[in-house]
Every structure is written in C-alpha cells, then in structure tokens.
Design a protein around this motif. Structure first.
Motif, mmCIF file in Angstrom:
data_model
loop_
_atom_site.group_PDB
_atom_site.id
_atom_site.type_symbol
_atom_site.label_atom_id
_atom_site.label_comp_id
_atom_site.label_asym_id
_atom_site.label_seq_id
_atom_site.Cartn_x
_atom_site.Cartn_y
_atom_site.Cartn_z
ATOM 1 N N ASP A 1 0.636 -0.907 0.269
ATOM 2 C CA ASP A 1 0.054 0.272 0.253
ATOM 3 C C ASP A 1 1.223 1.252 0.089
ATOM 4 O O ASP A 1 1.214 1.945 1.183
ATOM 5 N N LEU B 1 -0.883 -5.141 1.560
ATOM 6 C CA LEU B 1 -2.040 -4.890 1.133
ATOM 7 C C LEU B 1 -2.554 -6.177 1.303
ATOM 8 O O LEU B 1 -2.085 -7.419 1.686
ATOM 9 N N ASP C 1 -2.341 -2.769 -10.792
ATOM 10 C CA ASP C 1 -2.803 -2.332 -10.470
ATOM 11 C C ASP C 1 -2.774 -1.191 -10.934
ATOM 12 O O ASP C 1 -3.540 -0.238 -11.132
ATOM 13 N N SER D 1 -6.480 -1.498 -5.707
ATOM 14 C CA SER D 1 -5.579 -1.690 -4.803
ATOM 15 C C SER D 1 -4.655 -0.546 -4.997
ATOM 16 O O SER D 1 -4.442 0.355 -4.264
ATOM 17 N N ASP E 1 -8.427 -6.240 -4.410
ATOM 18 C CA ASP E 1 -6.816 -6.454 -3.697
ATOM 19 C C ASP E 1 -6.351 -7.879 -3.623
ATOM 20 O O ASP E 1 -7.107 -8.821 -5.054
#
Length: 231
Positions: free
Chosen positions: A18, A89, A168, A188, A207
């Motif tokens: 993240d 994540l 992503d 995510s 995610d």
C-alpha cells in the motif's frame, strides 16, 4: 491450445504493498521544490511508470530536463522516510505463498529502484515464495515499456504464453499487452475497474485477498480472454 499457467508476474507498488499515495505525495513535494505545480490527481494516475518516464508524462517531453536528476533524487529522499511504515495490502503474503505452494513461479516485476525494492521486500517478507525479482535497475526502460517483464521472464525461465501478470495501473496493462501476457488488474492502487478494463485488463479484483479468493477463476478468465483476442 494454450499452455497451462506456470508462472505469475506481480507488480509491487499498489498491487502488493500500500504505497501508491505515499509516492504521489513524495512526487508532489519534489515537484514543488523545483517550482512545478502539478496536481496530485495527475501524479496519482502516472504512478506505475518509472522515473525515466514520469517526468516527461507530467511535465511534457519538451520540459527543461536540467533538473531531472535532482528532482528524481528529491522524490527518493522524500519517499524513503515512509519505508518503515509500509504495509502489505490485504492478502498479499498469502497470495504469493499460495501461488508458490501450487508450484507456480512467483516473480516480482516492478519499476521501483533497487533501494525502494529492498524496502518493499522487507515489508512483504516472503522471500521463500519468490522465484525471481526484477527492478527498474534491470531494464533500460520502465513501464509501460515491456523491458522489466522481459527480464522477469528471462530470469524465471517462463514464457509469455504460460504467464499472467498482476498489476494495478494502466501502465502495467500496457506493458503486459506488448508481450501478449494477460493482465489481471487490482483496484488497490486507486484506479477504478472500468478504466483498467478499458485499457485491456483481462479481469479485475479489489485487492490481493480478493484475487486469492477467486484465484482459479482469475487465471482461467485471464487466459480465456487472451485466447479470444489471439483468435
């Protein structure tokens, strides 16, 4: 008839860790240091490119490049204090372990610099699950160029025909498409499902945990789309 999936390539920033918004803030602060007022939303959408591409994308290909190296260094210096706070994540570690336990080759293919990658690897703490790791330092061009994915395939002994890429950003999708690798998109990193699908993602999940919960379906749907496009 396609080969079965034998390997999965993974982007890292925004896909497994993240970190996307931390990168966006660091770039925004770095740009301000050099008198470039770039809106945060534009920066966010460019994350996923390496530093060799992101400055031209955000400042224009004809910008004065005399401060580029200093600006890139400023981003790195501003991002580095966040390394200890990085977190995987949801489901990231379990996803990598599950793929490895199934006998799939697990390869990280990221546009991060090697120092940043080392911080990401410490965050993930899944070295035993990894077949190979690549970074921006291993390729002449970063995503959306396919160079990093080509290195990942070479190091892992995989072929594009038996591989899926998980990312992503639209830059991940474009890089994979250049090698005809189906790309599974995760939201995510902050992009919406529709945008990733519009750029060619084969399937979308929220995610790593969502992907793990639907792993068989994801691998199957990715290859069905790949076959349909090839046919």
């Amino acid at each position: 008839m396609t080969k079965p999936v034998t390997g999965v390539l993974f982007d890292v920033d925004g896909t497994l860790v993240d970190s996307v918004y931390l990168h966006a803030v660091a770039w925004w602060q770095a740009f301000r240091q050099y008198d470039h007022d770039v809106p945060m939303a534009r920066i966010h959408r460019a994350i996923g490119m390496g530093s060799d591409k992101i400055l031209d994308a955000l400042l224009g290909p004809d910008h004065d490049s005399s401060s580029d190296e200093a600006l890139i260094a400023a981003h790195s210096a501003l991002y580095a204090p966040h390394w200890p706070a990085l977190r995987p994540l949801p489901g990231a570690r379990r996803l990598l372990d599950t793929c490895a336990n199934r006998g799939l080759s697990v390869v990280l293919a990221t546009s991060a610099s090697r120092p940043e990658l080392d911080a990401l690897l410490r965050c993930l703490d899944v070295d035993s699950a990894l077949t190979a790791v690549t970074s921006a330092d291993d390729a002449s061009q970063s995503k959306p160029a396919p160079d990093i994915l080509e290195v990942a395939l070479e190091r892992s002994g995989l072929s594009a025909e038996e591989t899926v890429f998980v990312g992503d950003s639209v830059w991940d999708v474009h890089a994979a498409a250049k090698l005809s690798i189906p790309c599974i998109g995760l939201t995510s990193g902050g992009l919406c499902a529709a945008e990733l699908l519009d750029h060619g993602a084969a399937a979308i999940y929220e995610d790593p945990q969502d992907l793990l919960d639907h792993l068989d379906e994801a691998l199957t749907s990715a290859f069905r789309k790949s076959l349909a496009e090839a046919g």
